[in-house]
Write an enzyme that holds these catalytic residues in place. Structure first.
Site, PDB file in Angstrom:
ATOM      1  N   HIS A  73      87.387 107.654  58.202  1.00 22.94           N
ATOM      2  CA  HIS A  73      86.483 106.683  58.818  1.00 22.94           C
ATOM      3  C   HIS A  73      87.202 105.343  58.938  1.00 22.94           C
ATOM      4  CE1 HIS A  73      85.864 106.191  54.481  1.00 22.94           C
ATOM      5  NE2 HIS A  73      85.388 104.987  54.703  1.00 22.94           N
ATOM      6  N   HIS A  75      86.714 102.207  57.670  1.00 20.25           N
ATOM      7  CA  HIS A  75      86.761 101.161  56.657  1.00 20.25           C
ATOM      8  C   HIS A  75      88.197 100.785  56.318  1.00 20.25           C
ATOM      9  CE1 HIS A  75      82.409 101.557  54.945  1.00 20.25           C
ATOM     10  NE2 HIS A  75      82.493 100.677  55.910  1.00 20.25           N
ATOM     11  N   ASP A  77      89.743 100.158  53.594  1.00 21.14           N
ATOM     12  CA  ASP A  77      90.413 100.844  52.483  1.00 21.14           C
ATOM     13  C   ASP A  77      90.793 102.277  52.835  1.00 21.14           C
ATOM     14  OD1 ASP A  77      87.662 101.425  52.526  1.00 21.14           O
ATOM     15  OD2 ASP A  77      87.668 102.052  50.435  1.00 21.14           O
ATOM     16  N   HIS A  78      90.490 102.693  54.066  1.00 15.60           N
ATOM     17  CA  HIS A  78      90.860 104.044  54.511  1.00 15.60           C
ATOM     18  C   HIS A  78      91.700 104.045  55.787  1.00 15.60           C
ATOM     19  CE1 HIS A  78      88.200 106.362  51.740  1.00 15.60           C
ATOM     20  NE2 HIS A  78      87.559 105.202  51.713  1.00 15.60           N
ATOM     21  N   HIS A 176      77.817 108.201  55.509  1.00 12.51           N
ATOM     22  CA  HIS A 176      78.588 107.012  55.127  1.00 12.51           C
ATOM     23  C   HIS A 176      78.547 105.930  56.201  1.00 12.51           C
ATOM     24  CE1 HIS A 176      81.239 104.762  52.621  1.00 12.51           C
ATOM     25  NE2 HIS A 176      82.184 104.695  53.555  1.00 12.51           N
ATOM     26  N   ASP A 197      84.810 109.412  52.143  1.00 11.16           N
ATOM     27  CA  ASP A 197      83.581 108.835  51.597  1.00 11.16           C
ATOM     28  C   ASP A 197      82.409 109.529  52.292  1.00 11.16           C
ATOM     29  OD1 ASP A 197      85.274 107.196  50.261  1.00 11.16           O
ATOM     30  OD2 ASP A 197      84.751 105.358  51.339  1.00 11.16           O
ATOM     31  N   HIS A 422      77.474 106.088  49.339  1.00 15.65           N
ATOM     32  CA  HIS A 422      78.285 107.017  48.558  1.00 15.65           C
ATOM     33  C   HIS A 422      77.347 107.887  47.730  1.00 15.65           C
ATOM     34  CE1 HIS A 422      82.230 105.030  49.257  1.00 15.65           C
ATOM     35  NE2 HIS A 422      81.502 103.921  49.293  1.00 15.65           N
ATOM     36  N   HIS A 444      89.228 108.233  44.820  1.00 15.63           N
ATOM     37  CA  HIS A 444      88.333 107.147  45.211  1.00 15.63           C
ATOM     38  C   HIS A 444      87.318 106.830  44.117  1.00 15.63           C
ATOM     39  CE1 HIS A 444      85.572 104.694  47.639  1.00 15.63           C
ATOM     40  NE2 HIS A 444      86.565 104.563  48.509  1.00 15.63           N
TER      41      HIS A 444
END
Length: 815
Positions: A73, A75, A77-78, A176, A197, A422, A444
């Site tokens: 996805h 975000h 952090d990904h 998510h 996530d 989450h 994660h």
């Protein structure tokens, strides 16, 4: 390094290597390897770190080995380090994400370059804890890098499967955020599910995470909340709206730090609905302060077709009065310029970024922190090392982002109501139970929540320990390698002509067996009818009918076993083609049709000379191979074929002038048997000159006597030089001779238990062992015995005896 089990014969190692997001939340990046295929899962940054230190540990792995990179996805952090991977490393693989993720990715990362300290742009509102840091030189990538990476990204639809070089992967809904997906990956029979996530809780616009229809062998799943349990959604919404309502009535202002995309849209939908139901709030403004959210709102308005049923029904309604787009808000406005924003009265501001490191949310926090009437509601997961995490400790002062030497008193109230999409422990455990993997890798999650989740899962599946259903759980740290031995079963598909032959064979066997079954059933039924015609009581007739049924069932069971014996264990010969871990068995002539392979025929030819005549050469070949097929025998040419593979020809005219036989041997190099047979033929031809048998066959007795030597007559020496008879002993083994050899084998096995039937001239025999008697018919090669074990043993001996007694090549049958 964590090793699940020592590699054994027939196993391949699955390897998991965590470059980030292991025992931490942030910079998610994982590598999986199996059968020389390498996949990277996500490529994020750590929101609590700066510059190169925010990246996953890319230097610890050779990224040139990566075949495919799958992004779950959008975000940060990904996905935020994806341009760096694609433009500043030796990565040469292909990148995939969903359509919605790619649509948002461009705007999200463009904003990331401008806003964060990594970008170092003129518009950046920096939060640099190190005053000596050179932010201008800490760029991870530029807008140009971003656009070049964007052009290389490929998209995948939900529920569609893409296959590349032996790797198959399918995207499923993960909840998510919009466009988030989990990947079901198949490599060489191994099935891996990467959840990314995911959320199993229904909300206002997203579909819940799906359970793939196929069970994975290995599950890679998030552990963000460990063993914590979420508050029910409706209770959370009620608590949040009550806090907002009471704060606004007191004249306060509400700050809701969020990620620009994801939970922000869900919160806006909640606020829009609440305002529509409360007239007293409709004169109070709701703002969302994010240029990124404003740009991407068009994406949300476009991709309603992948949202939940409620959104899809609303946007696709045929009645124009009911048709509406829920993301076209009535009570919510956007802030384009914070400098012109007038915040004198009560209001609600949904602002990014969610970690409060910098940007609009951080500036509003510092502006509103001294006023106790105000409140900040933390609605998402807070990462360690960020202002959002520090704020949850309710400090008395906070540090200014623009001036690290200045502190600001904190008097506003702090509330934490997690709307993070989450899974909690119950949802995660339920999902794991549904997909039922044998290996679980946790990612994660911070160390403590992840450790508690691992312990809880091991306790839940403790009853399976030591069994084939044992569940193993791993929680590796960054740069740790997990190695799991995978034992797979290799199965080949039979295709083409070879498959047609096998189908024909099976149909014939099944048809024959069905006929046998029908005959036996008819015999049993006839016997039963004969019995029923006799005067008996109804009770006795019913009993016999039941006995007949049992006899039929028993015979059917025996016949079923016979079918299994017939249809299994048959050897097949063909070309085994391996491509992308798929094995196909084909005949040589079918290669071009079913594969991209081209075929060629290699023919070998050798010329040699021997000092013998054709009849002697033929005799030697027949002694070895039995029957040889004569193709030509005239004044000019003699030619034969051995076992339909080796062609031998002699030019008689040339041989006479050369003083010996000039022989040409040819064969096609299409199998090992042909090459071996050719070697044998050539060896025989070369040995004819020096063979003792040749000397005996061509020698003569002297016409005179030797006085000094006692005259002796040697039978071998009396053999004339005339050609040996056509039907030699080996080539034309008589039936009686073969029966004698088979009988010798049976005699060696059963001794005196073997008796030859009188008057049958050795064509029949019996073997009696205890109460079991076996009758053998040598001419038909059949065995009749009531003991299956004894019958199978005798048939096996006869089968081997036939192979030993028969020549390599048989005579052609004449009609």
């Amino acid at each position: 390094m964590t090793v699940d089990s020592q590699p054994a014969d027939g196993t391949d190692d699955f390897k998991f290597f965590g470059l980030g997001g292991c025992n931490e939340v942030g910079r998610s990046c994982h590598i999986i390897e199996y059968k020389n295929k390498v996949i990277m899962l996500d490529a994020g940054v750590h929101p609590g770190l700066q510059g190169l230190s925010s990246l996953p540990f890319y230097d610890e792995y050779d990224l040139s080995k990566v075949d495919i990179l799958l992004v779950s996805h959008f975000h940060l952090d990904h996905a935020a380090s994806l341009p760096y991977v694609m433009q500043h490393t030796n990565f040469n693989g292909r990148v995939f994400m969903t359509h919605a993720t790619k649509a948002i990715y461009r705007w999200l990362l463009s904003d990331f370059v401008k806003v964060t300290s990594i970008g170092g742009g003129s518009d950046a509102r920096l939060n640099n804890s190190d005053p000596n840091a050179n932010t201008g030189s800490s760029n991870l990538y530029t807008d140009d890098d971003l656009m070049r990476s964007f052009d290389r990204i490929e998209t995948i639809d939900y529920h569609s499967t893409i296959e590349l070089d032996g790797i198959r992967f399918t995207a499923y809904h993960a909840g998510h955020v919009l466009g988030a997906c989990m990947y079901f990956i198949e490599i060489g029979g191994l099935k891996v599910l990467f959840t990314g996530d995911y959320s199993s809780e229904e909300d206002r616009h997203l579909q819940v995470a799906e359970v793939p229809p196929i069970k994975p062998d290995i599950l890679i799943t998030e552990s963000t909340f460990g063993t914590a349990t979420h508050e029910p959604r409706l209770e959370k919404e009620t608590r949040m709206t009550n806090i907002i309502h009471s704060t606004l009535l007191k004249g306060g202002r509400i700050l809701m730090p969020v990620f620009a995309l994801g939970r922000a849209q869900e919160l806006l939908l909640i606020l829009e609905e609440y305002w529509s139901l409360n007239d007293d709030l409709q004169n109070i403004n709701i703002y969302y302060a994010s240029s990124l959210a404003r740009k991407c709102m068009a994406v949300y308005q476009t991709y309603t077709n992948i949202m939940n049923d409620s959104i899809r029904l609303t946007t696709s309604a045929t009645n124009s009065s009911k048709k509406q787009n829920p993301f076209q808000f009535k009570f919510i406005k956007s802030i384009k310029n914070l400098d012109k924003f007038q915040d004198f009265g009560p209001c609600v501001v949904v602002a990014s970024p969610g970690m409060l490191q910098n940007g609009v949310s951080r500036e509003l926090l510092e502006r509103w922190a001294p006023d106790p009437k105000n409140a900040v509601i933390m609605t998402g997961y807070s990462v360690e090392g960020t202002m959002a995490k520090d704020l949850l400790t309710e400090p008395h002062t906070i540090q200014s982002a623009m001036n690290s030497d200045m502190t600001i008193p904190r008097r506003l109230s702090i509330e934490e109501i997690s709307f993070a999409a989450h899974v909690d422990f119950q949802q995660n455990a339920s999902f794991i139970e549904k997909v039922n993997p044998s290996k679980i890798i946790l990612v994660h999650g911070e160390s403590n929540p992840m450790g508690r989740l691992k312990s809880a899962l091991l306790s839940k599946y403790a009853s399976r320990k030591g069994t084939e259903q044992e569940v193993k759980v791993f929680n590796p740290r960054n740069c740790d390698e997990v190695t799991i031995g995978i034992k797979g079963l290799k199965v080949a598909k039979v295709l083409g002509t070879l498959a047609e032959e096998q189908l024909s064979y099976l149909k014939k066997e099944i048809s024959t067996q069905i006929k046998k079954d029908n005959v036996k059933i008819e015999e049993l039924s006839d016997d039963n009818m004969d019995k029923e015609t006799m005067p008996e009581s109804d009770e006795k007739a019913d009993k016999e009918s039941e006995d007949t049924k049992n006899d039929i069932d028993k015979n059917n069971d025996e016949n079923a076993n016979e079918k299994n014996i017939i249809s299994t264990g048959k050897a097949l010969s063909g070309v085994l083609v391996s491509k992308d871990f798929d094995l196909n068995l084909l005949q040589l002539q079918d290669l071009h049709e079913f594969t991209q392979l081209s075929t060629s025929i290699v023919k070998s030819k050798i010329n040699l000379k021997i000092n013998a005549d054709i009849s002697l050469m033929k005799w030697h070949l027949e002694q070895m191979f039995g029957f040889i097929s004569i193709l030509a025998d005239d004044e000019e040419t003699w030619e034969c074929v051995i076992m339909d593979m080796i062609d031998i020809s002699v030019e008689k005219n040339n041989s006479q002038s050369a003083g010996g036989l000039l022989i040409n041997v040819e064969w096609v190099n299409d199998n090992l048997m042909a090459d071996s047979l050719a070697d044998s033929v050539i060896a025989i031809l070369y040995s004819i000159d020096s063979s003792p048998a040749s000397v005996k066959l061509t020698s003569k007795s002297c016409s005179h006597s030797h006085n000094k030597v006692k005259e002796e007559v040697d039978d071998d020496a009396m053999i004339e030089s005339t050609p040996p008879p056509e039907k030699n002993a080996h080539a034309n083994s008589e039936i009686s001779s073969r029966i004698h050899r088979i009988t010798s084998l049976l005699k060696a096995q059963f001794g005196d238990s073997l008796k030859t039937a009188a008057g049958e001239e050795g064509k029949k025999a019996t073997i009696v062992i205890g109460k079991n008697e076996a009758k053998i018919d040598y001419l038909n090669l059949t065995v009749d015995c009531n003991s299956r074990v004894l019958r199978d043993r005798i048939e096996n001996i006869i089968k081997r005896g036939c192979g030993l007694a028969a020549p390599l090549s048989q005579y052609e049958k004449t009609t």
